[in-house]
Scaffold this active site. Structure first.
Site, mmCIF file in Angstrom:
data_model
loop_
_atom_site.group_PDB
_atom_site.id
_atom_site.type_symbol
_atom_site.label_atom_id
_atom_site.label_comp_id
_atom_site.label_asym_id
_atom_site.label_seq_id
_atom_site.Cartn_x
_atom_site.Cartn_y
_atom_site.Cartn_z
ATOM 1 N N THR A 69 0.873 -1.147 0.000
ATOM 2 C CA THR A 69 0.000 0.000 0.000
ATOM 3 C C THR A 69 0.919 1.208 0.000
ATOM 4 O O THR A 69 2.119 1.079 -0.027
ATOM 5 C CB THR A 69 -0.904 -0.138 1.241
ATOM 6 O OG1 THR A 69 -1.624 -1.346 1.119
ATOM 7 C CG2 THR A 69 -1.825 0.993 1.508
ATOM 8 N N ASP A 79 -9.463 -8.816 0.356
ATOM 9 C CA ASP A 79 -9.606 -8.280 1.713
ATOM 10 C C ASP A 79 -10.948 -8.648 2.333
ATOM 11 O O ASP A 79 -11.166 -8.421 3.515
ATOM 12 C CB ASP A 79 -9.424 -6.756 1.726
ATOM 13 C CG ASP A 79 -7.969 -6.367 1.937
ATOM 14 O OD1 ASP A 79 -7.148 -7.254 2.206
ATOM 15 O OD2 ASP A 79 -7.650 -5.166 1.825
HETATM 16 N N1 GLY Z 1 -5.397 -4.031 1.202
HETATM 17 C C1 GLY Z 1 -4.866 -3.963 2.497
HETATM 18 C C2 GLY Z 1 -5.723 -3.216 3.432
HETATM 19 O O1 GLY Z 1 -6.574 -2.468 3.017
HETATM 20 O O2 GLY Z 1 -5.582 -3.377 4.622
#
Ligand code: GLY
Length: 589
Positions: free
Chosen positions: A392, A434
């Protein structure tokens, strides 16, 4: 070696200093026109702390042009969509916090531009005929992508706070994509690793020829992304609707139809970013404000800090401290798995989970000298509807008026699903992973979920992103921070706050310290897994690791945990820090 890009000509755009006379004239003209009065400058200068240096320079250039922190954030986000496909992209989503001192009440606005499941998504879409999760289906196939939120999110932030023209904020990103940008060694290496990972996936799962067609190159090479430049140019010219209703939407839907993906024109048309209520707590008197669901980050951070506050903290990075934090984390992550999901679909007991008394009760279960078996930990119980990625990217910006932005964005895993929208040049996210594909079965980050986070049409998957602001007990903004890292984001942000508040560390030292992470569920073999960093400068001393093993933890290493980009404000000076674990940059206007 290609020359470094000149992002802006500093001599042309440096902001003019106002003399008292010109300030008076401006005030008179502004009030005569009924226009806004100039904002009070409260800091020596602004700062941009970003996970990639060329994007940080873009933000500083926007601040020099007189843009505010949100203008800079929009420009940095679009620049990162070019230079940091690892973690950011037009095909992804995220969360933004904005603090505008002009509001006068210390408030923080929280923007949710998380991806949504397409209308055709179903609860069991990643299960085989025996009800087992099909590996990588939610990660590296056209089914892996939620409806992207990034472009709507940036437009929502800009419409509420922006001061410079929209098209000007996209200009640097268009230029970076069109002229090209220099690949640093970390990014070149990440492209190579991802390309190898995609190539090694079993054939029926995906067709990833596109990734190599678009993304790749050696250190020092200039990577040009002409299709992405065209897409950004269209969005600059026609606004966010172009992405959701225009030619880009057509290209995205065609990509889905070619490959059996689910996102339709109707899904794109329906997508909206949402302003939500922040999650707040006090940690040793400091006000901590963070992201509410559909991110678990804010609640989990508040619950963690509330529990930590009930203990006198042991020495930093001692086995006692790491054990204490692991025990706290087990309880936080058990609550995350049971209670948290998209607030549009599920009641999140926010008030109960962030309540100080609940934290004291949970903390009382912790034995400071003995490890609890994670299999024995249960989520807290609340009456239903009671009152109440490692891969991220995070950046933090403060302008000289004290307006601040904490923004965490993602495609989920590195370079998302690896699927590039043909003709539009951007990568699609792998955010559907997720969701909890099946109760109790861990996703790619090893976290589990329940009904609260099951797949449903139009639902947002639960995140761990934790863009956060910390205010001094007297009220002034102290810290703006966040990190990538899936669930380890929560530990990373908590540890930096603890190092600053309890350890009285300056920001750089707090970011540089080694990190560790526990996220509760026992491994399938019943191990109590504790993650630590393997890079030598961030590894824990041998005697600490030996003591943790003796307590019964199974120690696993990750190359690094988190990638913090943060700003600290002290005595009217905003200082930015980027994490040396990856490739980042700090830029001042
Ligand atoms: N895709 C990782 C998160 O949103 O925690």
């Amino acid at each position: 070696m290609a020359p470094r890009l000149q992002v802006e000509n500093r001599s042309v755009i440096r902001r003019q200093r106002l003399t008292p006379f010109t300030l008076l004239i401006l005030l008179v003209v502004a009030s005569a026109c009924g226009g806004p009065t100039p904002r009070e400058t409260t800091l020596a200068r602004g700062v941009v702390s970003a996970p990639e240096a060329q994007a940080a320079e873009v933000g500083a250039a926007i601040l020099r042009q007189g843009g505010n922190a949100v203008d800079a954030a929009v420009a940095v986000q679009f620049a990162l969509c070019v230079t940091n496909g690892f973690g950011a992209g037009l095909g992804g989503g995220g969360f933004m916090l904005v603090h505008d001192p002009a509001a006068g009440d210390g408030s923080v606005a929280t923007l949710d531009y998380r991806e949504k499941a397409p209308a055709a998504a179903t609860r069991d879409m990643f299960l085989d005929e025996n009800g087992e999760v099909i590996q990588n289906m939610g990660l590296y196939t056209p089914l892996a992508s939620g409806v992207p939120g990034t472009v709507r999110g940036m437009a929502a932030a800009w419409e509420r706070y922006g001061s410079l023209p929209w098209s000007r904020l996209l200009e640097p990103a268009v230029r970076l994509a069109r002229v090209g940008f220099v690949l640093d060694s970390w990014t070149a290496d990440s492209l190579k690793k991802s390309s190898d990972k995609f190539a090694a996936l079993p054939a029926p799962l995906l067709r990833h020829v596109e990734f190599d067609d678009y993304y790749g190159g050696e250190t020092g090479a200039v990577l040009q992304l002409p299709d992405l430049a065209d897409t950004l140019e269209r969005i600059a010219r026609e606004g966010a609707d172009e992405f959701y209703l225009g030619h880009t939407a057509e290209l995205l839907v065609q990509e889905m139809e070619r490959n059996g993906g689910l996102i339709t024109a109707a899904d794109l048309k329906a997508y909206q970013a949402v302003w939500r209520e922040p999650v707040e707590t006090r940690y040793r008197g400091y006000r901590v404000v963070s992201m509410p669901p559909p991110s678990s980050g804010g609640i989990a951070l508040a619950e963690f800090l509330n529990m930590a506050e009930t203990f006198p903290l042991p020495l930093s990075h001692s086995a006692e401290q790491i054990h204490l934090f692991a025990e706290i984390a087990k309880r936080v992550f058990a609550d995350r798995a049971e209670h948290m999901g998209d607030p549009d679909f599920h009641h999140n007991p926010v008030a109960q989970l962030t309540d100080k008394r609940y934290a004291r009760e949970r903390a009382a279960e912790v034995n400071r000298h003995e490890r609890s078996d994670p299999a024995s930990i249960r989520a807290g119980e609340f009456p239903p509807n009671g009152a109440e990625g490692r891969d991220t990217t995070h950046f933090s910006i403060v302008d000289d008026h004290g307006m601040a932005v904490a923004n965490t964005t993602t495609l989920n895993t590195a370079y998302g699903s690896g699927l590039v929208v043909d003709g539009a040049g951007f990568l699609l996210n792998s955010q559907m992973d997720d969701f909890s594909a099946k109760p109790g079965v861990p996703n790619d980050y090893g976290v589990t979920g329940s009904e609260a986070n099951e797949i449903a049409p139009g639902k947002r998957p639960l995140s761990s992103m934790t863009p956060t602001m910390v205010f001094e007990p007297a009220g002034a903004l102290l810290l703006v921070l966040g990190s990538p890292g899936g669930p380890s984001i929560i530990s990373t942000v908590a540890q930096v706050i603890v190092h600053v508040v309890d350890g009285h560390q300056d920001l750089k030292a707090a970011v540089d310290l080694p990190r560790f992470h526990h996220q509760w569920p026992p491994s399938p073999e019943g191990e109590d897994l504790l993650l630590v960093e393997s890079q030598p400068e961030y590894s824990l001393p041998g005697d600490v690791l030996a003591e943790l093993s003796r307590l019964g933890y199974t120690i696993r290493t990750r190359e690094n945990l988190g990638d913090v980009q943060a700003v600290m404000i002290q005595d009217g000076v905003a200082t930015g820090v980027f994490d040396r674990r990856r490739t980042g940059g700090v830029a001042y206007p």
